[in-house]
Design a protein around this motif. Structure first.
Motif, PDB file in Angstrom:
ATOM      1  N   ASP A 888       3.649 -37.215  28.054  1.00  0.00           N
ATOM      2  CA  ASP A 888       3.252 -36.307  26.994  1.00  0.00           C
ATOM      3  C   ASP A 888       3.551 -34.883  27.448  1.00  0.00           C
ATOM      4  N   LYS A 889       4.426 -34.200  26.692  1.00  0.00           N
ATOM      5  CA  LYS A 889       4.923 -32.881  27.097  1.00  0.00           C
ATOM      6  C   LYS A 889       3.771 -31.889  27.323  1.00  0.00           C
ATOM      7  N   ASN A 890       2.859 -31.777  26.371  1.00  0.00           N
ATOM      8  CA  ASN A 890       1.784 -30.789  26.478  1.00  0.00           C
ATOM      9  C   ASN A 890       0.829 -31.104  27.639  1.00  0.00           C
ATOM     10  N   THR A 891       0.521 -32.388  27.805  1.00  0.00           N
ATOM     11  CA  THR A 891      -0.363 -32.791  28.913  1.00  0.00           C
ATOM     12  C   THR A 891       0.261 -32.437  30.254  1.00  0.00           C
ATOM     13  N   GLU A 892       1.564 -32.709  30.383  1.00  0.00           N
ATOM     14  CA  GLU A 892       2.253 -32.436  31.651  1.00  0.00           C
ATOM     15  C   GLU A 892       2.331 -30.937  31.906  1.00  0.00           C
ATOM     16  N   LEU A 893       2.607 -30.121  30.843  1.00  0.00           N
ATOM     17  CA  LEU A 893       2.655 -28.672  31.032  1.00  0.00           C
ATOM     18  C   LEU A 893       1.294 -28.116  31.459  1.00  0.00           C
ATOM     19  N   ASN A 894       0.215 -28.648  30.859  1.00  0.00           N
ATOM     20  CA  ASN A 894      -1.139 -28.217  31.262  1.00  0.00           C
ATOM     21  C   ASN A 894      -1.400 -28.534  32.730  1.00  0.00           C
ATOM     22  N   ARG A 895      -0.968 -29.735  33.126  1.00  0.00           N
ATOM     23  CA  ARG A 895      -1.164 -30.134  34.531  1.00  0.00           C
ATOM     24  C   ARG A 895      -0.415 -29.194  35.469  1.00  0.00           C
ATOM     25  N   LEU A 896       0.826 -28.886  35.117  1.00  0.00           N
ATOM     26  CA  LEU A 896       1.644 -27.998  35.949  1.00  0.00           C
ATOM     27  C   LEU A 896       1.070 -26.586  35.987  1.00  0.00           C
ATOM     28  N   ASN A 897       0.579 -26.092  34.832  1.00  0.00           N
ATOM     29  CA  ASN A 897      -0.026 -24.760  34.796  1.00  0.00           C
ATOM     30  C   ASN A 897      -1.246 -24.677  35.716  1.00  0.00           C
ATOM     31  N   ASN A 898      -2.104 -25.705  35.665  1.00  0.00           N
ATOM     32  CA  ASN A 898      -3.300 -25.729  36.514  1.00  0.00           C
ATOM     33  C   ASN A 898      -2.915 -25.752  38.005  1.00  0.00           C
ATOM     34  N   GLU A 899      -1.860 -26.473  38.309  1.00  0.00           N
ATOM     35  CA  GLU A 899      -1.418 -26.559  39.697  1.00  0.00           C
ATOM     36  C   GLU A 899      -0.846 -25.223  40.160  1.00  0.00           C
ATOM     37  N   VAL A 900      -0.131 -24.520  39.264  1.00  0.00           N
ATOM     38  CA  VAL A 900       0.400 -23.193  39.604  1.00  0.00           C
ATOM     39  C   VAL A 900      -0.746 -22.223  39.886  1.00  0.00           C
ATOM     40  N   VAL A 901      -1.801 -22.277  39.064  1.00  0.00           N
ATOM     41  CA  VAL A 901      -2.972 -21.399  39.274  1.00  0.00           C
ATOM     42  C   VAL A 901      -3.608 -21.666  40.637  1.00  0.00           C
ATOM     43  N   ARG A 902      -3.739 -22.926  40.966  1.00  0.00           N
ATOM     44  CA  ARG A 902      -4.344 -23.279  42.264  1.00  0.00           C
ATOM     45  C   ARG A 902      -3.489 -22.770  43.425  1.00  0.00           C
ATOM     46  N   LYS A 944       8.986 -24.704  42.936  1.00  0.00           N
ATOM     47  CA  LYS A 944       9.305 -26.038  42.413  1.00  0.00           C
ATOM     48  C   LYS A 944       8.510 -26.341  41.145  1.00  0.00           C
ATOM     49  N   LEU A 945       7.235 -25.930  41.121  1.00  0.00           N
ATOM     50  CA  LEU A 945       6.407 -26.163  39.940  1.00  0.00           C
ATOM     51  C   LEU A 945       6.962 -25.414  38.731  1.00  0.00           C
ATOM     52  N   ILE A 946       7.402 -24.197  38.948  1.00  0.00           N
ATOM     53  CA  ILE A 946       7.968 -23.411  37.846  1.00  0.00           C
ATOM     54  C   ILE A 946       9.253 -24.053  37.333  1.00  0.00           C
ATOM     55  N   GLU A 947      10.076 -24.572  38.266  1.00  0.00           N
ATOM     56  CA  GLU A 947      11.291 -25.278  37.856  1.00  0.00           C
ATOM     57  C   GLU A 947      10.942 -26.483  36.997  1.00  0.00           C
ATOM     58  N   GLN A 948       9.886 -27.239  37.407  1.00  0.00           N
ATOM     59  CA  GLN A 948       9.476 -28.413  36.622  1.00  0.00           C
ATOM     60  C   GLN A 948       8.986 -28.004  35.243  1.00  0.00           C
ATOM     61  N   LYS A 949       8.273 -26.881  35.152  1.00  0.00           N
ATOM     62  CA  LYS A 949       7.791 -26.405  33.855  1.00  0.00           C
ATOM     63  C   LYS A 949       8.967 -26.125  32.908  1.00  0.00           C
ATOM     64  N   ILE A 950      10.017 -25.526  33.461  1.00  0.00           N
ATOM     65  CA  ILE A 950      11.199 -25.219  32.634  1.00  0.00           C
ATOM     66  C   ILE A 950      11.818 -26.506  32.100  1.00  0.00           C
ATOM     67  N   ILE A 951      11.919 -27.520  33.017  1.00  0.00           N
ATOM     68  CA  ILE A 951      12.512 -28.797  32.613  1.00  0.00           C
ATOM     69  C   ILE A 951      11.675 -29.458  31.524  1.00  0.00           C
ATOM     70  N   ILE A 952      10.368 -29.483  31.696  1.00  0.00           N
ATOM     71  CA  ILE A 952       9.486 -30.134  30.715  1.00  0.00           C
ATOM     72  C   ILE A 952       9.516 -29.382  29.387  1.00  0.00           C
TER      73      ILE A 952
END
Length: 955
Positions: A888-902, A944-952
């Motif tokens: 799920d695109k939105n779920t994955e982006l939320n997960r990546l955003n939270n990980e970037v904040v951490r 790497k997380l930012i790269e994944q966000k772009i891909i998603i």
């Protein structure tokens, strides 16, 4: 087989069957080599504890392992008469029930009472041992007081006496004032208690003064009552404070005895006052100092621990002497030792000779049996002259004829043997081997096997009245000849010729000196081969650690942390466990802390786990010489292992019983898949590693090897691999090969595991042997132990299958990480695939798809474009899982955003630390370097997380 594994249903009936059929006996085939273990004889008064369970499990593993190799095996079992313990138990029982003491009965009648007790209660521990699955030859069970062993004990005593290796002398021993007997160091329990250090003034004689101008010396002691027996004052020869006083005298207060000031390097002049009172009759160290300086010996105590009316005075050789006065002050005569302490301290204070009293923690020796403080006592005892025996026993170990596992205990043994003292072998008891010595009225001693032999050998008149020695022998004396007396010595029996020297003894380090060393000494003195060379009692000494509680504390009844192994096997409710722990205590009342800790640890009591789970747990933790901290969670894990094996076996049986498994046909009628050939190769490697581990006494490694193969390779991989084939069943020859492999590997696996978990393996094997067509063998324990066959280990098969396993595992990991449902079919793409990998995929496509839950596997052509995918590298190939439709695109982006904040918060924390000048200047360079390294890793992760966000985002 039942649907559920229930050990309580199978274990006891199975053991009764084994014992009734005589499977534990030697097979008599001496041409196949013999193998023998002597079980350390537990006390006849004893009950099973975790130490027994631990050591007996390891011994049983060795016996079963070698029995299955066709060897003529004997595990010799027996019990020790336990002189003090047994006499005490019967005396207490007799007094509680009849109000009588042993003296009311007399010696012979009292001994009859003990034999009656032994007949009624003496088999408790041996029956408990059966519950552990101990495959001992019960028909050869011995008792250290049975007729054969009693004759052997007399023979050893007489021969040692004639060899001038036994003598009677007056020396200082551990004395139990309540039981009125000498005891061994092993029966002494050292406890730290709060007490005092008394500083007493001893006036100098003949007008002599110290360098400070004092006319007295101050000695510090924790036992003021023994000052009545002082015969010297010791100072260090290098202590300048007292150099002018050496060889001068003090006047001992209260008794006005002149005693000499001597110089001895044993005195630590940095402690106390630097002056040490020397009381040779009442302290082991003082006794040795007294011997070195030939000081008189003054005994002030009765055997019951009361001040004598008149002291006994001896010279340094133990002969009666008049060198010193035997006077004891009238007001001290006949009072108990600790009451005497109070009276003596009070008198010193009255005389102005008490300088100081300090609070002091002192370690006191208590009798393990009676609970009273041990008194070092000068008594007449029988001794073995050990040094000549020790020299031979040391040489055998240094030459490698006998090895210790681990080697650290060899050094401990050698060190002790080099400094060995003569062994006190007499005990003032009625229960035990009565010393075969007789006295006439003049005190002359005559040693022989019986009175008739004594009169004949010493040419004594029938009119001469003789009385036999009242003392009995230390129980370690009879157990010291255990390895050869149990086999029929002094007769040259077939058992002695076949099984001696024995192979291994399993024991704790705490009795290396009390039992192991003495067995080696006595065995080598009395047993020689055909060339006259002394025989060792065993070739290997395997030393175990102690079983401790979960916090690492020694298990003891007073701490309330003892765990009964049978409570683990059968289970016990919390209420019964609390009652049991209460009955273990002398006052029968649990302290609040013991009660609370028991409730906390076992809120629901102990659930039944069965013997096999207990044995597996003990085996898995048996690293050489290392103590074990008991862990109930690990035990649960091995109970789960038994369940796993049970359920896997049910699967095999359900799919092979009454089926064509290929055991009556030619190999050409069976096709073996890659999975079949892999599990056979894997199992053969397991056999090799398992046997190597047991051959080197690495029980922990053997248990780990068995666990890993059974759980991970056989159950989790191979059985899962067979399910699609069994369900579809299109290829009859391949199906036949799979059934054949399932049955063959399981049957051999049961044989491999049998020494560790005998009950469950026998139960399953009885079912599987029918399918395999095994006839003329009623038990797994007499089957051959698996042998490593290198021809069945195809390295190419192993490598091929590892590629498939890694592929499947990688896909499963991606599913878990991305939270992709396990039942959702995936489309897998492979890129840059080597030709060998292509072959593996084509040959095992169905297998991979079934286990990884795949819809398709596609191999990409060179330059072919791919959608956005998750990519993993597997042994040179790229594995790609297209993202479209599986996340799920939105779920994955939320997960990546939270990980970037951490990650950003961690970066800020480290950057703040690194701009702090105080941190940079004070922290070690290595710490600062680590912080920079962590910062670098976090910054890389953020990228790497930012790269994944772009891909998603582009999905």
């Amino acid at each position: 087989m039942n649907n559920t594994y229930n050990p309580t249903e199978i274990e006891q009936p199975l053991y009764e069957f084994w014992e009734k059929q005589g499977y534990f006996k030697p097979n008599g085939k001496v041409c196949n080599n013999s193998y023998c273990i002597m079980m350390p004889p537990p006390n006849v008064t004893g009950r099973l504890h975790m130490g027994h369970a631990f050591q007996q499990t390891l011994m049983d593993i060795l016996i079963r392992y070698h029995r299955m190799q066709g060897k003529n095996t004997l595990w010799q079992v027996g019990t020790d008469h336990a002189g003090i313990a047994t006499q005490l138990v019967v005396e207490r029982k007799m007094f509680a029930e009849e109000g009588k003491t042993r003296k009311d009965y007399g010696r012979e009648a009292f001994i009859d009472k003990i034999w009656q007790w032994k007949a009624q209660y003496g088999g408790i521990i041996t029956n408990q041992m059966r519950r552990l699955g101990c495959s001992v030859d019960w028909q050869r069970e011995r008792f250290t007081m049975d007729e054969g062993l009693s004759n052997a004990v007399k023979e050893v005593f007489v021969r040692l006496y004639k060899d001038n290796l036994i003598y009677r002398g007056k020396r200082i021993v551990n004395w139990d004032p309540k039981l009125n007997t000498a005891i061994s160091d092993l029966e002494v329990e050292n406890r730290e208690v709060k007490s005092f250090m008394w500083h007493l003034c001893y006036p100098l004689a003949d007008g002599v003064k110290t360098l400070d101008g004092l006319d007295y010396l101050v000695v510090a002691t924790t036992r003021p009552e023994t000052m009545l027996g002082d015969t010297g004052i010791a100072v260090n020869p290098f202590d300048k404070r007292y150099h002018n006083l050496i060889n001068k005298f003090v006047v001992l207060p209260l008794v006005d005895r002149r005693i000499q000031i001597i110089a001895d390097t044993q005195v630590d002049f940095t402690k106390g006052t630097g002056c040490m009172k020397v009381t040779p009759a009442h302290d082991f160290n003082d006794y040795e100092i007294g011997k070195r300086h030939r000081l008189p010996v003054v005994n002030i105590l009765t055997l019951e621990g009361y001040i004598r009316k008149e002291a006994e005075v001896f010279d340094s050789n133990g002969n009666i002497s008049n060198l010193l006065s035997s006077r004891i002050p009238k007001y001290l005569r006949g009072i108990e030792r600790f009451e005497a302490r109070k009276a003596i301290v009070a008198e010193f204070e009255r005389l102005g000779l008490l300088e100081l009293i300090q609070s002091y923690n002192v370690t006191l020796p208590y009798s393990y049996r009676s609970g009273v403080v041990i008194e070092p006592m000068l008594t007449d005892q029988w001794y073995v002259r050990t040094q000549p025996l020790a020299n031979v026993a040391m040489d055998a170990v240094e030459r490698g004829e006998l090895k210790f596992v681990s080697n650290q205990y060899k050094n401990m043994y050698i060190s002790w043997m080099r400094n060995i003292n003569d062994w006190c072998i007499s005990r003032q008891l009625w229960w035990g081997h009565r010393i075969p010595a007789w006295y006439d009225n003049d005190g002359n001693v005559y040693v022989g096997r019986n009175e008739i032999e004594v009169r004949k050998e010493y040419k004594l008149s029938d009119c001469l009245i003789l009385s036999q020695e009242e003392d009995v022998l230390d129980t370690w004396f009879s157990s010291g000849i255990w390895t050869f007396s149990t086999l029929g010595w002094p007769d040259n029996t077939e058992a002695l010729r076949v099984f001696h020297p024995t192979n291994v003894v399993v024991s704790g380090f705490d009795i290396i000196f009390f039992w192991i060393a003495r067995m080696i000494m006595l065995t080598m003195h009395f047993n020689k081969n055909s060339l006259g060379k002394p025989q060792v009692p065993f070739k290997t000494v395997y030393i175990t650690g102690l079983i401790r509680d979960e916090k690492g504390h020694k298990m003891s009844k007073t701490k309330g942390n003892v765990i009964d192994p049978l409570d683990i096997v059968d289970g016990i409710s919390l209420e019964k466990l609390l009652t049991k722990r209460s009955s273990d205590l002398l006052n029968k009342n649990l302290t609040e802390s013991i009660r609370n800790s028991t409730i906390k640890q076992f809120p629901n009591g102990i659930q039944p786990h069965g013997t096999d789970a207990l044995r597996f747990n003990l085996t898995a933790q048996a690293s050489t010489g290392r103590d074990i901290n008991w862990n109930m969670k690990r035990l649960d894990g091995y109970r789960n292992f038994c369940n796993k094996l049970w359920n896997a076996s049910r699967f095999v049986l359900n799919n092979t019983e009454n089926q064509d498994c290929g055991f009556n046909e030619n190999e050409c009628d069976k096709i073996f898949s890659l999975a079949d050939r892999w599990i056979v190769a894997k199992f053969n490697n397991t056999i090799k590693m398992f046997r190597d581990a047991l051959d080197n006494y690495r029980f922990d490694l053997a248990a780990g090897i068995l666990y890993e193969f059974t759980w991970n390779q056989f159950c989790d991989w191979y059985i899962e691999l067979t399910k699609p084939l069994i369900i579809i069943g299109q290829n009859i020859e391949e199906l036949r090969g799979t059934r054949y492999t399932l049955v063959s590997v399981l049957e051999a696996l049961l044989r491999l595991a049998h020494p560790i978990i005998p009950f469950i393996t026998e139960t399953i094997w009885q079912k599987i042997k029918v399918i395999k067509g095994i006839q003329h063998c009623e038990t797994i324990m007499l089957q051959s132990f698996p042998i490593y066959d290198s021809t069945l280990v195809d390295k190419k098969v192993l490598n091929d299958f590892e590629w498939i396993k890694q592929t499947i595992s990688t896909i499963r990991t991606i599913r878990a990480e991305r939270k992709i449902a396990t039942n959702k079919p995936l489309k897998i793409l492979l890129r840059n695939v080597p030709d060998e990998a292509k072959r593996l995929i084509n040959d095992n496509l169905l297998l991979i798809c079934n286990l990884a839950k795949l819809e398709t596997i596609s191999i990409l052509k060179v330059g072919e474009t791919v959608p956005l995918s998750i990519t993993k590298i597997i042994l040179g190939a790229e594995l790609l899982i297209p993202l479209v439709g599986i996340i799920d695109k939105n779920t994955e982006l939320n997960r990546l955003n939270n990980e970037v904040v951490r990650i950003e918060s961690e970066i800020i924390r480290i950057e703040t630390k690194l701009i702090n000048k105080k941190f940079i200047s004070n922290a070690p360079e290595t710490v600062v370097a680590k912080e920079y390294e962590k910062l670098k890793k976090y910054q890389h992760s953020k990228t790497k997380l930012i790269e994944q966000k772009i891909i998603i985002s582009e999905l």
